[in-house]
Design an enzyme around this catalytic site. Structure first.
Site, PDB file in Angstrom:
ATOM      1  N   CYS A  33      64.163  46.070  38.953  1.00 32.16           N
ATOM      2  CA  CYS A  33      63.509  46.412  40.263  1.00 32.16           C
ATOM      3  C   CYS A  33      62.803  47.513  40.420  1.00 32.16           C
ATOM      4  O   CYS A  33      62.277  48.050  41.313  1.00 32.16           O
ATOM      5  CB  CYS A  33      64.404  45.934  41.544  1.00 32.16           C
ATOM      6  SG  CYS A  33      64.852  44.111  41.527  1.00 32.16           S
ATOM      7  N   HIS A  90      59.521  42.334  48.901  1.00 29.36           N
ATOM      8  CA  HIS A  90      59.925  42.970  47.713  1.00 29.36           C
ATOM      9  C   HIS A  90      59.421  42.180  46.501  1.00 29.36           C
ATOM     10  O   HIS A  90      59.983  41.516  45.886  1.00 29.36           O
ATOM     11  CB  HIS A  90      61.354  42.982  47.459  1.00 29.36           C
ATOM     12  CG  HIS A  90      62.322  43.305  46.436  1.00 29.36           C
ATOM     13  ND1 HIS A  90      61.320  44.429  45.484  1.00 29.36           N
ATOM     14  CD2 HIS A  90      63.086  43.228  45.798  1.00 29.36           C
ATOM     15  CE1 HIS A  90      62.353  44.745  44.689  1.00 29.36           C
ATOM     16  NE2 HIS A  90      63.326  44.106  44.866  1.00 29.36           N
TER      17      HIS A  90
END
Lengths: 484, 402
Positions: B88, B346
């Site tokens: 991420c 996200h």
């Protein structure tokens, strides 16, 4: 022929116990007659248990105090082996950290497989003076609303036989082999096909068992009246009493078949009952264990003085105490793959196993062996080429180090409702070993709401994933929180 | 001796797509959306881009491998495109590549673009991963929320915070982010929520409920970087220049997952990356000197412990600062002023760049109704992996000379 006998024993019964009334009630609309059998409970394997994992659990119970390096062979008896071609016994041996320099075999295709394996091992031990591990486990499936569904139970038992520190001396045995088909399960079939019970009782048990038992008594010169413990699995009413009476064995010697609270564990059941009988046996006890299935095996043992100082395993009694009632019959069906659950897209994950990796890492995956740095002493899992010790970093310094039996605790955990699980929520967390080492482990046999940081756990060998596409399943170690 | 990145590279332009369930667009179109905004901001032509870094995490769910998808989508002039992937933190990694290339003098103008298209899998939550050949044979059957939820049990055990207090604290983290996201027209989730809603939401992974988890979104974000000299020459007189103050990345080496010295309640890497970043940027009192920050609030509990790992709250006391409103929009150090991962969303490969985008807008006074008063230093914290095994990026940007 030197003296041989049982030198250790152990047992395992899964902690889930299906309430038979719950099952009988659920099926009463279809099979009202089944209600009469809706009493007591039967052992029920968790979704991640099969014959191999139960065999491993029983063997670990049996091997607790035993020097594993002395084992020279393993036999695994079962009618429900997960692999038709890939030796199942070898997998059990690896999970038990036995040496790779041993003989091994699967013994199968009859409910008599447990005693047949034990008998072969005794004969082999007599010839070779080695120690043999005999393990039996069964996880039989039965159709919903069948009588077998309530009668069967899942369990395993294990024995070491050899010539040193004998706790039950082998006096002799007798076998009868007859192609009497009380039931059968053809190749590729999930379920047994059963013939009429009255015929099985009268022409099967009543006619065949005494032939084997009397033959064993005659061979060993033991009188039926001297048998203090008579073991004969069988769920049909009165078969034990009839066989005992036919051979002059006192009725009080007849052992409880564990039908009320375990159920019949198939090929494992004679050995499960034998383990149970040994748990409170006294020196001098004469035990006759018989097992029916296309004939009959009958083995006679005499308990020795060594039983008094033998460190008892958890055994059948321990497993019986570690119990959790299951009243959700649908869960039983789901765990036995008898209803098709909607697993969702997360359940579509491809669980293909890279077999070359599985082989290369076999001590890690099957035996839970990591490494311990010979320079800084840090225990670590998995074993790697460079030590994880923060001030060490030594290369190729780690000696193989077993984790399976080491005390461990939960550092962190969660109960996860998102990931695909056969028994949600999926519990897992960081498990730290008291003497060093840790890894993020799946938990199993968990009671929702009881898990917390600091709890002690023990490691168990379980099914990790099913690869339904290829008919494979893989195994690994999970943590079981120790409650109470 | 390395002197660090401080003030060596300037941000010439930035762009960010609308985040959310972008059923209308694939990764290729989202890239263009972010790119066009960044190019308009930078005021340059495509032919001036000399190299590009492209970040995406779950490439099998959208664009596939390599740098080619970016090169084709933007019709770049046959320049080098490097695809980076670092969980991420991939977006920060793309930015780092572009910034370093400029600082090295390898090119004058470089582009970093991150994208993730997650909503073509057919199910909610993050797509399941393909973690190689060994890990599936022994790794726990984890989801992202369950892996980050581990922090909660370990934090409670270490600091003696009771279950209800922790739940209420992380609940406030999310309530705050929703309040901020409601003011952001590009955010995935733009709805204010109450503490009651958050606390009563269904549990995803104990103790995290639905509102403790960030959105799974589609989106793209882009940065164009150059030297401060070129930026000054391209910008109009009086325009403020935003420069990079620090870029640090720290990766787990197995200590947390294998050695019993880590207690599970914090991010080992974040503390290391933060220390290095403060050092690089010349920050000595972060609680006073940092004006605002965007942290990796993939889950509310992550944000809570990160406040300590970045040395803003004292260890064991972040929960008090959170409950005091210190990190709220009107608090001492506003955090997630754009809504954060929680509400902006996200899209993994884009997130690190999205964080920088908000800091950039705030520093230039372009943040609309959520504009903070005169911020000078913005920090981003972008984390990938799991608490026990992760990649942590800490970046600091600010006005040139600040």
């Amino acid at each position: 022929m030197g003296q041989v006998g049982i030198t250790s024993f152990g047992a395992y019964i899964p902690r889930l116990r299906l309430n038979r009334k719950a099952a009988a009630d659920a099926n009463a609309w279809f099979n009202p007659g089944g209600r009469a059998a809706g009493k007591g409970e039967r052992a029920m394997a968790n979704w991640d248990e099969d014959s191999i994992t139960m065999a491993v659990a029983a063997a670990r119970d049996c091997l607790g105090n035993f020097d594993r390096g002395t084992i020279t062979s393993i036999a695994l008896a079962s009618t429900t082996l997960p692999f038709s071609d890939r030796q199942n016994a070898g997998l059990v041996a690896a999970a038990c950290e036995l040496s790779e320099n041993i003989a091994s075999s699967d013994v199968t295709s009859s409910l008599r497989a447990g005693t047949s394996a034990l008998l072969s091992a005794l004969n082999g031990a007599a010839a070779e003076q080695g120690s043999a591990l005999v393990v039996a486990a069964d996880h039989r499936k039965a159709r919903a609303a069948s009588a077998q569904e309530l009668r069967f139970g899942d369990a395993g038992a294990a024995f070491v036989v050899g010539s040193e520190n004998i706790i039950a001396k082998f006096l002799g045995a007798n076998s009868v082999t007859v192609d009497f088909i009380d039931h059968f399960r053809g190749e590729g079939e999930d379920f047994d096909y059963n013939w009429e019970e009255r015929w099985i009782r009268d022409e099967g048990y009543a006619a065949i068992v005494p032939r084997a038992v009397q033959g064993a008594l005659d061979k060993t010169g033991v009188a039926g009246a001297d048998i203090t413990r008579f073991i004969l699995p069988g769920t049909l009413r009165g078969v034990q009493q009839k066989a005992a009476a036919a051979c002059g064995i006192p009725p009080e010697a007849i052992r409880d078949t564990l039908a009320a609270n375990v159920g019949d564990s198939g090929a494992a059941h004679s050995l499960l009952m034998l383990a149970h009988a040994l748990e409170d046996a006294k020196p001098g006890d004469k035990i006759l264990v018989a097992s029916f299935g296309q004939g009959c095996d009958a083995l006679i043992f005499e308990v020795t003085e060594a039983i008094a100082s033998f460190a008892k395993p958890s055994g059948v009694s321990g497993s019986l105490k570690e119990r959790k009632e299951e009243t959700n019959y649908l869960k039983f069906l789901a765990f036995n793959d008898l209803v098709e659950l909607e697993k969702g897209m997360r359940g579509e994950k491809d669980n293909k196993t890279a077999l070359s990796v599985a082989y290369r890492k076999r001590d890690m995956l099957l035996s839970l062996v990591g490494g311990k740095c010979t320079k800084c002493g840090t225990a670590q899992f998995p074993r790697t080429r460079i030590c994880v010790g923060p001030n060490c970093g030594e290369v190729d310094s780690q000696a193989p180090y077993s984790f399976a039996d080491r005390p461990a605790k939960i550092l962190s955990w969660s109960a996860d409702y998102l990931t695909y699980s056969m028994d949600p929520p999926q519990h897992y967390g960081m498990v730290t070993f008291d003497e060093g080492g840790r890894f993020l482990a799946d938990f199993t046999d968990v009671d929702l709401g009881t898990v917390d940081s600091g709890m002690e756990v023990r490691m168990v060998f379980r099914i990790k994933d099913f690869d339904e596409k290829r008919g494979f399943r893989r195994y690994f170690w999970k943590a079981v929180p120790i409650t109470g | 001796m390395a002197t660090g990145i401080k003030d060596k590279v300037a941000i010439l332009g930035m762009g960010c797509s609308k985040f959310g369930e972008r059923w209308d667009m694939g990764a290729e179109e989202l890239m263009v959306e972010a790119y066009l905004e960044a190019m308009a901001d930078a005021g340059i032509e495509t032919s001036q881009i000399e190299a590009a870094w492209f970040s995406t995490h779950i490439e099998e769910a959208s664009v596939g491998k390599g740098g080619i998808p970016l090169s084709i989508a933007l019709r770049l002039p046959n320049v080098a495109v490097t695809r980076v992937e670092n969980f991420c933190a991939s977006g920060s990694e793309a930015f780092r590549g572009a910034v370093y290339a400029v600082a090295a003098g390898a090119c004058d103008i470089a582009l970093a673009l991150g994208v993730e298209k997650l909503k073509d899998t057919g199910y909610g939550g993050l797509p399941t991963n393909q973690p190689g050949t060994l890990l599936p044979q022994w790794g726990a059957n984890m989801s992202a929320p369950g892996s980050f939820a581990q922090l909660a049990s370990a934090y409670r055990a270490k600091h003696g915070v009771d279950k209800d207090t922790l739940k209420k604290t992380i609940g406030h983290v999310s309530v705050k982010s929703h309040a901020n996201g409601a003011k952001n027209p590009k955010a995935h989730l733009q709805k204010v929520v109450t503490e009651e809603t958050v606390l009563n939401a269904p549990i995803i992974a104990e103790p995290l409920g639905l509102f403790d988890c960030c959105g799974v979104s589609d989106g793209a974000a882009c940065a164009i970087v150059t030297t401060p000299e070129i930026a000054a020459s391209l910008k109009g007189a009086g325009e403020r220049l935003i420069t990079v103050k620090a870029l640090q990345l720290s990766l787990s080496n197995g200590l947390e997952s294998q050695h019993n010295s880590w207690d599970g309640s914090y991010f080992h890497t974040a503390r290391i990356a933060a220390k290095r970043a403060y050092n690089e940027a010349g920050i000595t009192k972060p609680r006073e000197q940092v004006s605002m920050m965007e942290v990796h609030d993939c889950f509310s509990i992550t944000e809570l412990v990160t406040m300590e790992d970045l040395f803003i709250s004292e260890e064991g006391n972040a929960w008090k600062d959170v409950l005091d409103g210190f990190y709220d929009a009107d608090g001492g150090l506003p955090c997630q002023i754009d809504g954060g991962l929680k509400c902006f969303g996200h899209p993994i490969g884009a997130s690190g760049l999205r964080m920088l985008y908000e800091m950039y807008l705030q520093l230039l006074g372009r943040a609309g109704t959520r504009q903070l008063k005169d911020p000078t230093i913005g920090m981003t914290h972008n984390l990938g992996g799991s608490p026990s095994q992760n990649v942590c990026s800490v970046a600091v940007i600010g006005e040139s000379g600040a």
